[in-house]
Design an enzyme around this catalytic site. Structure first.
Site, mmCIF file in Angstrom:
data_model
loop_
_atom_site.group_PDB
_atom_site.id
_atom_site.type_symbol
_atom_site.label_atom_id
_atom_site.label_comp_id
_atom_site.label_asym_id
_atom_site.label_seq_id
_atom_site.Cartn_x
_atom_site.Cartn_y
_atom_site.Cartn_z
ATOM 1 N N THR A 186 0.818 -1.202 0.000
ATOM 2 C CA THR A 186 0.000 0.000 0.000
ATOM 3 C C THR A 186 0.858 1.261 0.000
ATOM 4 O O THR A 186 1.752 1.411 0.829
ATOM 5 C CB THR A 186 -0.928 0.026 1.229
ATOM 6 O OG1 THR A 186 -1.735 -1.155 1.218
ATOM 7 C CG2 THR A 186 -1.832 1.243 1.202
ATOM 8 N N LYS A 208 -3.658 4.696 -2.086
ATOM 9 C CA LYS A 208 -4.694 5.403 -1.348
ATOM 10 C C LYS A 208 -4.970 6.735 -2.039
ATOM 11 O O LYS A 208 -4.043 7.530 -2.277
ATOM 12 C CB LYS A 208 -4.255 5.638 0.098
ATOM 13 C CG LYS A 208 -4.135 4.371 0.936
ATOM 14 C CD LYS A 208 -5.492 3.740 1.188
ATOM 15 C CE LYS A 208 -5.405 2.610 2.209
ATOM 16 N NZ LYS A 208 -6.738 2.020 2.501
ATOM 17 N N LYS A 238 -12.116 -8.803 5.346
ATOM 18 C CA LYS A 238 -11.180 -8.460 6.412
ATOM 19 C C LYS A 238 -11.665 -9.126 7.684
ATOM 20 O O LYS A 238 -12.841 -8.995 8.047
ATOM 21 C CB LYS A 238 -11.109 -6.947 6.635
ATOM 22 C CG LYS A 238 -10.305 -6.176 5.631
ATOM 23 C CD LYS A 238 -10.304 -4.693 5.982
ATOM 24 C CE LYS A 238 -9.608 -3.872 4.905
ATOM 25 N NZ LYS A 238 -9.916 -2.436 5.046
#
Length: 330
Positions: free
Chosen positions: A127, A152, A249
């Site tokens: 990420t 992001k 998740k």
């Protein structure tokens, strides 16, 4: 069958290597809850990450576990806690501790107990935190050997420039983008059509969960993934026709037990699967790691964002994750 355990829960703080920014804010540490269950002979551990966006805190998570401990002197098991605790960090930590306990008490690995196929290494994305295009490009260049980068984005005028900068810095990487509910429909329409030409394969949660019906009326030049909009199997029916992919998740499902059910139900409903994580240690990643073979996208890079990880942590090499050791979990 329920077993009487000694249950302990505590908070731990793990500093991040660098501040981690998403559209909703920035963090400099991972605050996790570790649950330990012990029958006097065998011990199991699990980790959960309370998430304020879902109405959780460290205090509320610990209170849930203390309440369960005080009311369950006769014991509990993985199936029973599905009704005793809501989906979230507390149930995740306890559920994963119970899987670990069962693995250690039966001398089997957790994937054997779950009858899951596994391979020694699995590819994961890395990420790139929200920042200026130049800064995100610089991070991408440092990690240009990573097979997959997840960016992001923030819902502002710089989003497309961010993707372009990362693509230039890492021309061979597969790209995914995550808006964390920050986009408007007009922003989506201005950004999404350009993403396929930049090699973007997925848009994660562009709109706030309560506004995602708008996806029915918009083009999908790349698949759209539900994150905040999908927690457990009960969410699936309302996502058909809106999303092509759902994000699994364990802190949302409340553990591996429900995650297995959600994965199966999502497949049957025609969704692809994205395996994600919170910012956490290898103890939080290990239970999710054993699901990776059954998913289409894997984003289990939480420990890579920390300044340091646990003893016996997972092995991360060139964008691939090894299997957890028995000393770590499962």
């Amino acid at each position: 069958m329920s077993v009487a355990f000694e249950l302990e829960a505590c908070e731990q703080s793990w500093p991040l290597d660098k501040p981690f920014r998403i559209a909703r804010g920035v963090r400099t540490e991972a605050r996790v809850i570790v649950v330990t269950v012990c029958d006097g002979k065998h011990t199991g551990r699990g980790e959960g990450v309370p998430y304020a966006h879902y109405g959780e805190s460290v205090a509320s998570t610990l209170a849930q576990l203390e309440d369960l401990r005080s009311k369950s002197a006769a014991g509990f098991d993985r199936q029973r806690i599905q009704n005793l605790l809501p989906a979230g960090a507390a149930r995740n930590a306890l559920d994963c501790a119970l899987w670990d306990f069962e693995a250690k008490s039966t001398d089997k690995r957790a994937w054997e107990l779950a009858t899951l196929p596994v391979i020694k290494e699995i590819e994961t994305s890395f990420t790139v935190s929200l920042d200026t295009p130049a800064a995100m490009g610089a991070v991408a260049k440092r990690h240009s050997v990573a097979p997959v980068l997840k960016l992001k984005l923030g819902g502002d005028t710089l989003d497309l420039s961010r993707v372009q900068a990362v693509r230039q810095a890492a021309p061979a990487a597969r790209l995914l983008v995550d808006a964390n509910e920050s986009w408007s429909p007009s922003h989506y329409l201005s950004i999404a059509p350009a993403l396929p030409n930049l090699g973007v394969e997925l848009i994660e949660q562009p709109f706030p969960a309560q506004n995602d019906r708008i996806l029915q009326t918009l083009p999908h030049p790349v698949p759209v993934c539900a994150d905040e909009s999908c927690h457990t199997t009960t969410d699936l029916p309302q996502l058909t026709g809106l999303y092509e992919v759902i994000n699994l998740k364990l802190d949302k499902t409340g553990g591996l037990t429900e995650a297995l059910l959600l994965a199966e139900s999502a497949r049957q409903s025609g969704f692809k699967l994205f395996l994600g994580c919170m910012v956490c240690t290898s103890l939080g990643i290990a239970p999710a790691r054993i699901l990776a073979r059954a998913t289409d996208y894997v984003d289990l890079d939480g420990p890579l964002l920390l300044a340091g990880d646990r003893h016996h942590g997972l092995s991360y090499q060139h964008g691939r994750i090894g299997l957890p050791s028995p000393e770590l979990w499962g």
